[in-house]
Enzyme design. Structure first.
Site, PDB file in Angstrom:
ATOM      1  N   CYS A  76      -2.912 -11.344  -7.521  1.00  0.00           N
ATOM      2  CA  CYS A  76      -4.071 -11.857  -6.779  1.00  0.00           C
ATOM      3  C   CYS A  76      -5.164 -12.155  -7.809  1.00  0.00           C
ATOM      4  O   CYS A  76      -5.428 -11.356  -8.695  1.00  0.00           O
ATOM      5  CB  CYS A  76      -4.561 -10.825  -5.763  1.00  0.00           C
ATOM      6  N   GLU A  95       1.533  -2.625  -4.693  1.00  0.00           N
ATOM      7  CA  GLU A  95       1.719  -3.074  -3.321  1.00  0.00           C
ATOM      8  C   GLU A  95       2.649  -2.067  -2.632  1.00  0.00           C
ATOM      9  O   GLU A  95       3.850  -2.033  -2.908  1.00  0.00           O
ATOM     10  CB  GLU A  95       2.337  -4.493  -3.325  1.00  0.00           C
ATOM     11  N   ASN A 121     -15.906  -7.059  -6.808  1.00  0.00           N
ATOM     12  CA  ASN A 121     -16.243  -6.190  -7.946  1.00  0.00           C
ATOM     13  C   ASN A 121     -15.788  -6.868  -9.224  1.00  0.00           C
ATOM     14  O   ASN A 121     -14.605  -7.141  -9.386  1.00  0.00           O
ATOM     15  CB  ASN A 121     -15.546  -4.837  -7.805  1.00  0.00           C
ATOM     16  N   CYS A 151      -8.006   7.461  -2.859  1.00  0.00           N
ATOM     17  CA  CYS A 151      -7.339   6.168  -2.982  1.00  0.00           C
ATOM     18  C   CYS A 151      -6.140   6.362  -3.919  1.00  0.00           C
ATOM     19  O   CYS A 151      -6.304   6.735  -5.082  1.00  0.00           O
ATOM     20  CB  CYS A 151      -8.345   5.165  -3.550  1.00  0.00           C
ATOM     21  N   CYS A 175       1.386  -4.289 -10.892  1.00  0.00           N
ATOM     22  CA  CYS A 175       1.586  -4.960  -9.601  1.00  0.00           C
ATOM     23  C   CYS A 175       2.226  -6.317  -9.848  1.00  0.00           C
ATOM     24  O   CYS A 175       1.989  -6.940 -10.881  1.00  0.00           O
ATOM     25  CB  CYS A 175       0.230  -5.142  -8.913  1.00  0.00           C
ATOM     26  N   GLU A 190      -3.932   5.197 -11.771  1.00  0.00           N
ATOM     27  CA  GLU A 190      -5.214   5.803 -11.434  1.00  0.00           C
ATOM     28  C   GLU A 190      -5.259   6.222  -9.960  1.00  0.00           C
ATOM     29  O   GLU A 190      -4.687   5.549  -9.105  1.00  0.00           O
ATOM     30  CB  GLU A 190      -6.346   4.806 -11.716  1.00  0.00           C
ATOM     31  N   CYS A 220      -8.170  -9.709  -8.628  1.00  0.00           N
ATOM     32  CA  CYS A 220      -7.862  -8.285  -8.781  1.00  0.00           C
ATOM     33  C   CYS A 220      -7.493  -7.952 -10.217  1.00  0.00           C
ATOM     34  O   CYS A 220      -6.656  -8.614 -10.823  1.00  0.00           O
ATOM     35  CB  CYS A 220      -6.725  -7.896  -7.845  1.00  0.00           C
ATOM     36  N   SER A 224      -2.611  -0.241   2.911  1.00  0.00           N
ATOM     37  CA  SER A 224      -3.108  -1.608   2.758  1.00  0.00           C
ATOM     38  C   SER A 224      -2.040  -2.479   2.128  1.00  0.00           C
ATOM     39  O   SER A 224      -1.407  -2.091   1.139  1.00  0.00           O
ATOM     40  CB  SER A 224      -4.356  -1.585   1.868  1.00  0.00           C
ATOM     41  N   CYS A 267     -12.883  -1.057  -5.859  1.00  0.00           N
ATOM     42  CA  CYS A 267     -11.735  -1.856  -5.409  1.00  0.00           C
ATOM     43  C   CYS A 267     -11.428  -2.953  -6.409  1.00  0.00           C
ATOM     44  O   CYS A 267     -12.314  -3.710  -6.798  1.00  0.00           O
ATOM     45  CB  CYS A 267     -12.036  -2.560  -4.096  1.00  0.00           C
ATOM     46  N   HIS A 314      -8.568 -12.072   2.953  1.00  0.00           N
ATOM     47  CA  HIS A 314      -9.356 -12.747   1.901  1.00  0.00           C
ATOM     48  C   HIS A 314      -9.520 -14.257   1.991  1.00  0.00           C
ATOM     49  O   HIS A 314     -10.295 -14.838   1.235  1.00  0.00           O
ATOM     50  CB  HIS A 314      -8.830 -12.421   0.500  1.00  0.00           C
TER      51      HIS A 314
HETATM   52  N1  SAH Z   1      -1.638  -4.390  -2.768  1.00  0.00           N
HETATM   53  C1  SAH Z   1      -2.301  -3.794  -1.642  1.00  0.00           C
HETATM   54  C2  SAH Z   1      -3.029  -2.531  -2.006  1.00  0.00           C
HETATM   55  C3  SAH Z   1      -4.248  -2.718  -2.903  1.00  0.00           C
HETATM   56  S1  SAH Z   1      -5.643  -2.434  -1.946  1.00  0.00           S
HETATM   57  C4  SAH Z   1      -3.208  -4.816  -1.009  1.00  0.00           C
HETATM   58  O1  SAH Z   1      -3.384  -5.874  -1.567  1.00  0.00           O
HETATM   59  O2  SAH Z   1      -3.706  -4.580   0.074  1.00  0.00           O
HETATM   60  C5  SAH Z   1      -6.951  -2.940  -2.925  1.00  0.00           C
HETATM   61  C6  SAH Z   1      -7.935  -3.769  -2.138  1.00  0.00           C
HETATM   62  O3  SAH Z   1      -9.005  -4.197  -3.004  1.00  0.00           O
HETATM   63  C7  SAH Z   1      -7.285  -5.023  -1.611  1.00  0.00           C
HETATM   64  O4  SAH Z   1      -7.838  -5.406  -0.400  1.00  0.00           O
HETATM   65  C8  SAH Z   1      -7.674  -5.992  -2.688  1.00  0.00           C
HETATM   66  O5  SAH Z   1      -7.510  -7.296  -2.273  1.00  0.00           O
HETATM   67  C9  SAH Z   1      -9.104  -5.606  -2.966  1.00  0.00           C
HETATM   68  N2  SAH Z   1      -9.577  -6.086  -4.260  1.00  0.00           N
HETATM   69  C10 SAH Z   1      -8.847  -6.414  -5.332  1.00  0.00           C
HETATM   70  N3  SAH Z   1      -9.616  -6.818  -6.341  1.00  0.00           N
HETATM   71  C11 SAH Z   1     -10.883  -6.738  -5.901  1.00  0.00           C
HETATM   72  C12 SAH Z   1     -12.152  -6.986  -6.523  1.00  0.00           C
HETATM   73  N4  SAH Z   1     -12.235  -7.390  -7.768  1.00  0.00           N
HETATM   74  N5  SAH Z   1     -13.255  -6.778  -5.796  1.00  0.00           N
HETATM   75  C13 SAH Z   1     -13.153  -6.313  -4.529  1.00  0.00           C
HETATM   76  N6  SAH Z   1     -12.004  -6.051  -3.910  1.00  0.00           N
HETATM   77  C14 SAH Z   1     -10.877  -6.262  -4.589  1.00  0.00           C
END
Ligand code: SAH
Length: 381
Positions: free
Chosen positions: A133, A185, A315, A122, A129, A109, A136, A216, A358, A240
């Site tokens: 996390c 990532e 989110n 974005c 991935c 996406e 996510c 990021s 996000c 985080h």
């Molecule tokens: N893998 C990279 C790129 C992804 S960026 C990284 O981790 O930075 C996506 C961003 O959204 C990251 O900061 C991630 O931690 C955040 N994110 C992931 N799931 C989320 C959620 N459910 N709500 C808000 N932010 C989230």
């Protein structure tokens, strides 16, 4: 797994089912080389570069300053490719999400987030991935494979097609900024991401400057310095958590590269100064990482790093084991960080109604056995 092994194991396919070579995603040198191979001088590569990346033309027939015969010859051997679009949805807030499908059927996406004075695209770097996390949605999807440089560049080009933004405008762009914050990532697919971003930054093409590109990472420490030195893009860190104990749990890459090492790499990020700060992303999880004590600990950790903090209200997604912090809690956290001298904006969730916010991105792609995939690709040629 080392970053090299990772790149090898999850390499994108190289076969083109059309039998014609895709010119999108070739570096300038590779494009010159491709022209040399068909007996054409180097200036042809410059002409093509202009048509492909400045004008966004996908049909050789439209490249009007090239001779008819040459255009026909190009069309026999090459394509200016785009992925196909499986889904194209627009949120009530104007955010737009495309689910793109590549030649081998894998999907990712990309999301366009329009704002008053700018627009951000974005971009994804991987199908799925490896990081898992816990908050996510993409993290619940296994890594299928890395995206190739053409597939990364094509996300920008396709968005520009759909937004009608060719030739590359100088100002007032709908896509003024790029964030490598989609699925995957980026620093686990560094070579392809770097190649793609160099094309995107090239002044005679898409021409989005390095200052308007943010990469990021969840913290692939060994690649951070190289990213700064070679690409000079803005860096965002998905932090985080302020203790290794919690970060080990919710951002598991922390077990390999703990907070102190990560922040050390940030301190040494090339080109860092007060005008070019690192963004620390901090997802606000109710009763998990959102206390005033957490905010104060964050301030202590960031000491000496030119930084800003982006607070992201969690989110939700189906089955997620967390809740969003309350607005009061988020505001109190933000105030503590702000009063310590760091910008601490709260990111407004965008595109939630279309699962484009996000951490909500996820495609249905699943990992097939590599041999089965390769066989399918060979059969398609
Ligand atoms: N893998 C990279 C790129 C992804 S960026 C990284 O981790 O930075 C996506 C961003 O959204 C990251 O900061 C991630 O931690 C955040 N994110 C992931 N799931 C989320 C959620 N459910 N709500 C808000 N932010 C989230």
């Amino acid at each position: 797994m080392s970053t090299e092994k990772h790149a090898e194991q999850f390499a994108p396919p190289e076969v083109d089912e059309t039998g014609r070579r895709n010119l999108v995603g070739l570096s300038r040198e590779e494009l010159s080389q491709a022209m040399a191979e068909i007996g054409q001088p180097a200036f042809r590569a410059r002409q093509l570069w202009h048509w492909i990346y400045h004008r966004g033309v996908t049909d050789f027939a439209g490249m009007s300053n090239l001779s008819k015969e040459f255009r026909a010859g190009l069309a026999e051997q090459f394509v200016v490719g785009r992925p196909s679009v499986s889904v194209d949805r627009q949120s009530v807030d104007g955010t737009r999400k495309w689910l793109l499908k590549f030649r081998d059927g894998q999907e990712v996406e990309s999301v366009h987030i329009p704002e008053e004075d700018r627009g951000t695209l974005c971009v994804s770097s991987q199908v799925g991935c490896t990081l898992t996390c816990k908050f996510c949605h993409t993290g619940t999807q296994r890594l299928v494979r890395n995206l190739s440089a053409p597939e990364i560049v094509a996300q920008v080009m396709l968005a520009r097609d759909h937004l009608g933004e060719w030739p590359s405008p100088k100002d007032g762009r709908l896509i003024s900024n790029i964030v490598m914050m989609g699925m995957g990532e980026p620093l686990y697919n560094y070579d392809n991401v770097a190649k793609a971003l160099k094309i995107v930054m090239d002044n005679e093409g898409i021409a989005i400057s390095r200052r308007r590109i943010t990469l990021s990472t969840a913290g692939v420490v060994p690649m951070i310095e190289r990213c700064g030195a070679e690409l000079g893009v803005m860096l965002a860190i998905s932090l985080h958590a302020v203790t290794d104990e919690l970060r080990d749990r919710i951002v598991p890459i922390n077990r390999k590269y703990p907070i102190a090492e990560l922040l050390n790499a940030c301190r040494n990020y090339p080109g860092l100064n007060n005008a070019r700060r690192i963004t620390f992303e901090y997802v606000m999880l109710k009763d998990v990482n959102d206390s005033p004590a957490d905010a104060r600990a964050l301030v202590r950790l960031l000491k000496g790093i030119p930084a800003k903090v982006n607070l992201i209200p969690f989110n939700p997604w189906p089955g997620a084991p967390f809740e969003r912090s309350t607005p009061e809690r988020i505001a109190a956290f933000s105030d503590i960080v702000f009063n310590a001298g760091y910008a601490s904006p709260v990111r407004t969730p965008r595109g939630e109604d279309i699962m484009a916010a996000c951490g909500q991105l996820k495609s249905a792609s699943v990992k097939e056995r590599r041999s089965a995939r390769d066989a399918a690709l060979r059969a398609a040629v």
